[in-house]
Write a protein that holds these residues in place. Structure first.
Motif, PDB file in Angstrom:
ATOM      1  N   LEU A 199      34.225  81.474  65.260  1.00  0.00           N
ATOM      2  CA  LEU A 199      32.921  81.559  64.603  1.00  0.00           C
ATOM      3  C   LEU A 199      33.043  81.262  63.117  1.00  0.00           C
ATOM      4  N   ARG A 200      34.054  81.834  62.476  1.00  0.00           N
ATOM      5  CA  ARG A 200      34.264  81.570  61.045  1.00  0.00           C
ATOM      6  C   ARG A 200      34.559  80.093  60.798  1.00  0.00           C
ATOM      7  N   SER A 201      35.406  79.519  61.619  1.00  0.00           N
ATOM      8  CA  SER A 201      35.768  78.116  61.468  1.00  0.00           C
ATOM      9  C   SER A 201      34.549  77.209  61.648  1.00  0.00           C
ATOM     10  N   TRP A 202      33.747  77.491  62.648  1.00  0.00           N
ATOM     11  CA  TRP A 202      32.573  76.676  62.944  1.00  0.00           C
ATOM     12  C   TRP A 202      31.480  76.847  61.894  1.00  0.00           C
ATOM     13  N   SER A 203      31.226  78.090  61.473  1.00  0.00           N
ATOM     14  CA  SER A 203      30.094  78.355  60.583  1.00  0.00           C
ATOM     15  C   SER A 203      30.432  78.219  59.107  1.00  0.00           C
ATOM     16  N   GLY A 204      31.717  78.368  58.785  1.00  0.00           N
ATOM     17  CA  GLY A 204      32.087  78.368  57.376  1.00  0.00           C
ATOM     18  C   GLY A 204      31.707  79.658  56.676  1.00  0.00           C
ATOM     19  N   LYS A 205      31.380  80.675  57.452  1.00  0.00           N
ATOM     20  CA  LYS A 205      30.968  81.975  56.907  1.00  0.00           C
ATOM     21  C   LYS A 205      31.808  83.078  57.535  1.00  0.00           C
ATOM     22  N   ASP A 206      31.695  84.260  56.979  1.00  0.00           N
ATOM     23  CA  ASP A 206      32.404  85.413  57.526  1.00  0.00           C
ATOM     24  C   ASP A 206      31.465  86.185  58.441  1.00  0.00           C
ATOM     25  N   GLY A 207      31.176  85.627  59.601  1.00  0.00           N
ATOM     26  CA  GLY A 207      30.261  86.256  60.550  1.00  0.00           C
ATOM     27  C   GLY A 207      29.061  85.390  60.828  1.00  0.00           C
ATOM     28  N   ALA A 208      28.062  85.955  61.448  1.00  0.00           N
ATOM     29  CA  ALA A 208      26.854  85.221  61.834  1.00  0.00           C
ATOM     30  C   ALA A 208      25.660  85.766  61.074  1.00  0.00           C
ATOM     31  N   ASP A 209      24.639  84.945  60.908  1.00  0.00           N
ATOM     32  CA  ASP A 209      23.410  85.394  60.254  1.00  0.00           C
ATOM     33  C   ASP A 209      22.591  86.303  61.157  1.00  0.00           C
ATOM     34  N   ALA A 210      22.669  86.074  62.455  1.00  0.00           N
ATOM     35  CA  ALA A 210      21.940  86.892  63.428  1.00  0.00           C
ATOM     36  C   ALA A 210      22.700  86.873  64.749  1.00  0.00           C
ATOM     37  N   CYS A 211      22.563  87.959  65.511  1.00  0.00           N
ATOM     38  CA  CYS A 211      23.239  88.052  66.809  1.00  0.00           C
ATOM     39  C   CYS A 211      22.251  88.553  67.854  1.00  0.00           C
ATOM     40  N   SER A 212      22.459  88.105  69.071  1.00  0.00           N
ATOM     41  CA  SER A 212      21.640  88.552  70.190  1.00  0.00           C
ATOM     42  C   SER A 212      22.542  88.659  71.407  1.00  0.00           C
ATOM     43  N   SER A 253      25.807  99.865  77.280  1.00  0.00           N
ATOM     44  CA  SER A 253      25.052 100.931  76.634  1.00  0.00           C
ATOM     45  C   SER A 253      25.769 102.275  76.759  1.00  0.00           C
ATOM     46  N   ASN A 254      26.689 102.394  77.686  1.00  0.00           N
ATOM     47  CA  ASN A 254      27.428 103.643  77.852  1.00  0.00           C
ATOM     48  C   ASN A 254      28.780 103.621  77.146  1.00  0.00           C
ATOM     49  N   THR A 255      29.055 102.568  76.409  1.00  0.00           N
ATOM     50  CA  THR A 255      30.342 102.429  75.736  1.00  0.00           C
ATOM     51  C   THR A 255      30.111 102.363  74.229  1.00  0.00           C
ATOM     52  N   PRO A 256      30.353 103.473  73.513  1.00  0.00           N
ATOM     53  CA  PRO A 256      30.182 103.427  72.063  1.00  0.00           C
ATOM     54  C   PRO A 256      31.225 102.528  71.420  1.00  0.00           C
ATOM     55  N   ARG A 257      30.859 101.905  70.327  1.00  0.00           N
ATOM     56  CA  ARG A 257      31.809 101.058  69.618  1.00  0.00           C
ATOM     57  C   ARG A 257      31.608 101.205  68.122  1.00  0.00           C
ATOM     58  N   PRO A 258      32.601 100.847  67.341  1.00  0.00           N
ATOM     59  CA  PRO A 258      32.446 100.931  65.892  1.00  0.00           C
ATOM     60  C   PRO A 258      31.444  99.884  65.406  1.00  0.00           C
ATOM     61  N   THR A 259      31.027  99.989  64.160  1.00  0.00           N
ATOM     62  CA  THR A 259      30.100  99.037  63.563  1.00  0.00           C
ATOM     63  C   THR A 259      30.616  97.621  63.735  1.00  0.00           C
ATOM     64  N   ALA A 260      29.739  96.718  64.083  1.00  0.00           N
ATOM     65  CA  ALA A 260      30.138  95.325  64.353  1.00  0.00           C
ATOM     66  C   ALA A 260      30.669  94.623  63.105  1.00  0.00           C
ATOM     67  N   GLY A 261      30.265  95.012  61.929  1.00  0.00           N
ATOM     68  CA  GLY A 261      30.771  94.401  60.715  1.00  0.00           C
ATOM     69  C   GLY A 261      30.049  93.143  60.289  1.00  0.00           C
ATOM     70  N   TRP A 262      28.860  92.930  60.801  1.00  0.00           N
ATOM     71  CA  TRP A 262      28.130  91.727  60.377  1.00  0.00           C
ATOM     72  C   TRP A 262      27.526  91.968  59.034  1.00  0.00           C
TER      73      TRP A 262
END
Length: 78
Positions: free
Chosen positions: A44-57, A69-78
């Protein structure tokens, strides 16, 4: 992806197989990252030239959505 590509957005998607990658690309994705064999963040970084995405779905089947929804996870970091 189809809508976003018609309004000029660049779209990336993650897929589990070559078949799904081909389908996503036919629907308008600019890149299909195979999450089982590729480093998603690196691609994603290589393709976008950014550190992450502008939006995710997330789109998935009901079983996968329920499991996620039953699996908690840490902050995605976007």
């Amino acid at each position: 992806m189809q809508y976003l590509s018609t309004v000029g957005a660049r779209t990336a998607t993650t897929v589990s197989s070559e078949l799904k990658a081909a389908f996503a690309l036919r629907l308008g994705a600019d890149i299909a990252i195979r999450y089982r064999s590729e480093d998603v963040n690196e691609k994603l970084r290589s393709w976008s030239g950014k550190d992450g995405a502008d939006a995710c779905s997330t789109l998935s089947d009901m079983r996968t959505s329920h499991e996620a929804s039953n699996t908690p996870r840490p902050t995605a970091g976007w």
